[in-house]
Design an enzyme around this catalytic site. Structure first.
Site, PDB file in Angstrom:
ATOM      1  N   ASP A  87      13.303  11.708  -3.582  1.00 14.04           N
ATOM      2  CA  ASP A  87      15.226  12.138  -3.652  1.00 14.04           C
ATOM      3  C   ASP A  87      15.734  11.107  -2.211  1.00 14.04           C
ATOM      4  O   ASP A  87      16.929  11.672  -2.144  1.00 14.04           O
ATOM      5  CB  ASP A  87      15.248  14.155  -2.996  1.00 14.04           C
ATOM      6  CG  ASP A  87      14.185  14.411  -2.509  1.00 14.04           C
ATOM      7  OD1 ASP A  87      13.625  13.646  -1.646  1.00 14.04           O
ATOM      8  OD2 ASP A  87      13.711  15.612  -1.705  1.00 14.04           O
TER       9      ASP A  87
ATOM     10  N   GLU B 189      11.683  13.311   7.689  1.00 15.34           N
ATOM     11  CA  GLU B 189      10.177  12.328   7.107  1.00 15.34           C
ATOM     12  C   GLU B 189       9.963  11.568   7.765  1.00 15.34           C
ATOM     13  O   GLU B 189       9.146  11.240   8.176  1.00 15.34           O
ATOM     14  CB  GLU B 189      10.769  12.598   5.299  1.00 15.34           C
ATOM     15  CG  GLU B 189      10.561  14.458   4.658  1.00 15.34           C
ATOM     16  CD  GLU B 189      10.825  13.519   3.112  1.00 15.34           C
ATOM     17  OE1 GLU B 189      10.044  12.887   2.518  1.00 15.34           O
ATOM     18  OE2 GLU B 189      11.003  14.313   2.850  1.00 15.34           O
TER      19      GLU B 189
ATOM     20  N   HIS C 271       6.280   7.683  -0.005  1.00 13.84           N
ATOM     21  CA  HIS C 271       6.084   8.230   0.694  1.00 13.84           C
ATOM     22  C   HIS C 271       6.735   8.913   0.396  1.00 13.84           C
ATOM     23  O   HIS C 271       7.662  10.374   0.905  1.00 13.84           O
ATOM     24  CB  HIS C 271       6.146   7.676   2.101  1.00 13.84           C
ATOM     25  CG  HIS C 271       4.416   7.029   2.893  1.00 13.84           C
ATOM     26  ND1 HIS C 271       4.284   7.458   3.972  1.00 13.84           N
ATOM     27  CD2 HIS C 271       4.044   5.992   1.940  1.00 13.84           C
ATOM     28  CE1 HIS C 271       3.321   7.154   4.224  1.00 13.84           C
ATOM     29  NE2 HIS C 271       2.642   6.142   3.028  1.00 13.84           N
TER      30      HIS C 271
ATOM     31  N   HIS D  18      -2.652  -1.548  -2.291  1.00 15.72           N
ATOM     32  CA  HIS D  18      -3.268  -2.002  -1.139  1.00 15.72           C
ATOM     33  C   HIS D  18      -3.216  -2.983  -1.245  1.00 15.72           C
ATOM     34  O   HIS D  18      -3.879  -4.050  -0.129  1.00 15.72           O
ATOM     35  CB  HIS D  18      -4.123  -1.155  -0.481  1.00 15.72           C
ATOM     36  CG  HIS D  18      -3.705   0.485  -0.326  1.00 15.72           C
ATOM     37  ND1 HIS D  18      -5.254   1.243  -0.342  1.00 15.72           N
ATOM     38  CD2 HIS D  18      -2.655   1.016   0.223  1.00 15.72           C
ATOM     39  CE1 HIS D  18      -4.571   2.358   0.660  1.00 15.72           C
ATOM     40  NE2 HIS D  18      -3.134   2.035   0.277  1.00 15.72           N
TER      41      HIS D  18
ATOM     42  N   ASN E 117       4.653   8.407   8.933  1.00 17.84           N
ATOM     43  CA  ASN E 117       5.604   7.308   8.610  1.00 17.84           C
ATOM     44  C   ASN E 117       5.953   6.765   9.148  1.00 17.84           C
ATOM     45  O   ASN E 117       7.025   5.965   9.261  1.00 17.84           O
ATOM     46  CB  ASN E 117       7.157   8.419   7.442  1.00 17.84           C
ATOM     47  CG  ASN E 117       6.375   8.952   6.592  1.00 17.84           C
ATOM     48  OD1 ASN E 117       6.268   8.586   5.465  1.00 17.84           O
ATOM     49  ND2 ASN E 117       7.436   9.645   6.329  1.00 17.84           N
TER      50      ASN E 117
ATOM     51  N   ARG F 230       5.365   1.295  -0.575  1.00 20.27           N
ATOM     52  CA  ARG F 230       5.059   2.123  -0.309  1.00 20.27           C
ATOM     53  C   ARG F 230       5.684   3.023   0.456  1.00 20.27           C
ATOM     54  O   ARG F 230       5.402   4.214   0.310  1.00 20.27           O
ATOM     55  CB  ARG F 230       4.047   2.057   1.258  1.00 20.27           C
ATOM     56  CG  ARG F 230       2.810   1.080   1.020  1.00 20.27           C
ATOM     57  CD  ARG F 230       1.275   1.158   2.532  1.00 20.27           C
ATOM     58  NE  ARG F 230       2.271   0.280   3.714  1.00 20.27           N
ATOM     59  CZ  ARG F 230       1.420  -1.052   2.781  1.00 20.27           C
ATOM     60  NH1 ARG F 230       1.535  -1.359   2.274  1.00 20.27           N
ATOM     61  NH2 ARG F 230       2.136  -1.613   4.232  1.00 20.27           N
TER      62      ARG F 230
END
Length: 307
Positions: A61, A74, A53, A171, A80, A49
Site C-alpha cells: 500500500d 515504517e 519491504h 539478493h 528500513n 527491495r
C-alpha cells in the site's frame, strides 16, 4: 496454524490496469527508471527491495513511502534505515501527476518500478494512510532468522516456501551495509569474538577485510562480481555457504529450499528462475492490497491526502 493475511480485494489487480485511465503510465515510469539505472546502477537492488519491504508491512500500500514528523513511520524503523531511492518514487509520481492527475497510486508506482528492475507485476492497488515503525519491526523478516522462522513469516503473508527461496534470489543484485551481517563475523549468537561456523571460512576472511570489528559501516556487494546483474549466481554462492546473510545460509536447512538452490545454481536454469521470480513477484504484490473504494490515491507519495 499461523494467521494468513490476504488482501481486501487482491483479485481486483490485473496487468494493464491503467491502459484506459492513464495509458502512458508504465512507459513514463520505465523511461525514468532507465535513466536512473543508467546513471546509478547500484540503485536497482534498493528499488526492488522497496517493494518487498512495503508489502510485508500492512500489505502493498506504499506505506513505506509515508513520512512521519516524529519519525515513527515504517521508513524510520531500523530495518528500513538503509533503504535508498525514495526520491526516485517522488520523481515518478510527479511525472505521472502531470500526465494523469489523481490516477496512478503510489502503491502501483512501487510495484511498477520493481517490475522495471526485474519482473512483471499486476496493477490496480490503492494507497494506505497508516505507516508504523513498530509494525515494520514486527513484520519485516530479519536477515538472521532460521529457516523455520522465515517459512512462518512468509506463510503469514500467504506466500509459499517456494516464494521464499525464489524471492531470496533478489539478493543477486545490490549492496548491503556491514551492520546487517557483522554479528556473523565477530559476535555470533551474542558471543563476542565468535564467528558463524556455517559461513565459508575463505569468504568470511574476505568480508572481514571490508567489515572490521570496530570500523565504519561500509557497503559490500551482496553477490560479489555480479551485484549489478540479476541472475542465478546468487544460488551458486549460497550452495557454497557464501550467502551474505544468515537467512541466505538458512536456505540450505530445508529440503525444499535446498533443492531449489541446488537446481538453480547453474546458468542453464536462468529461464526457469526468471519465470519463477515473476510468478513470486505477482504473489508478493497481492499481499494485503487495497483496491476498489479502500484506501486512496495519494497526490504526494510521502503524505496522505488529508494532510
Amino acid at each position: 496454524m499461523p494467521f494468513i493475511l490476504h488482501g481486501v480485494n487482491g483479485y481486483g489487480l490485473h496487468p494493464g490496469f491503467y491502459s484506459t485511465s492513464c495509458p502512458q503510465a508504465e512507459a513514463i515510469t520505465k523511461k525514468i527508471i532507465n535513466e536512473v539505472i543508467a546513471i546509478a546502477p547500484s540503485l536497482s537492488g534498493p528499488l526492488l527491495r522497496m517493494f518487498f519491504h512495503d508489502c510485508f508491512v500492512r500489505g502493498c500500500d506504499a506505506s513505506i513511502l509515508l513520512d512521519s514528523p516524529i519519525k515513527q513511520a515504517e521508513k524510520d524503523a531500523p530495518p528500513n534505515l538503509t533503504l535508498r531511492g525514495f526520491q526516485i518514487f517522488d520523481r515518478v509520481k510527479d511525472a505521472l501527476e502531470q500526465a494523469c492527475p489523481g490516477i496512478v497510486s503510489c502503491a502501483d508506482i512501487v510495484a511498477i518500478i520493481a517490475r522495471d528492475v526485474v519482473a512483471a507485476v499486476e496493477t490496480g492497488r490503492r494507497d494506505g494512510i497508516i505507516s508504523s515503525l513498530n509494525e515494520a519491526l514486527i513484520s519485516l523478516p530479519s536477515p538472521s532468522l532460521t529457516i523455520n522462522s522465515l517459512k512462518a513469516s512468509f506463510q503469514q503473508k500467504g506466500l509459499t516456501t517456494k516464494d521464499l527461496v525464489v524471492l531470496s534470489g533478489a539478493h543477486s543484485i545490490g549492496i548491503s551495509h556491514c551492520s546487517s551481517f557483522i554479528d556473523r563475523l565477530y559476535n555470533y549468537t551474542g558471543i563476542d569474538n565468535t564467528s558463524d561456523p556455517t559461513l565459508d571460512p575463505e569468504y568470511m576472511a574476505r568480508l572481514k577485510l571490508s567489515c572490521t570489528k570496530n570500523g565504519p559501516n561500509v557497503l559490500v556487494e551482496m553477490d560479489p562480481g555480479s551485484y549489478k546483474t540479476f541472475d542465478v549466481h546468487y544460488y551458486e554462492l549460497v550452495s557454497k555457504r557464501r550467502g551474505l546473510f544468515q537467512s541466505d545460509t538458512a536456505l540450505l536447512d530445508d529440503p525444499e529450499t535446498k533443492g531449489y538452490v541446488e537446481a538453480h545454481r547453474y546458468d542453464n536454469s536462468r529461464e526457469t528462475f526468471f519465470h519463477d521470480f515473476g510468478t513470486s513477484m505477482v504473489n508478493l504484490g497481492r499481499v494485503g492490497v487495497l483496491t476498489g473504494n479502500f484506501g486512496e490515491i495519494r497526490k504526494v507519495c510521502s503524505k496522505v491526502n488529508s494532510l
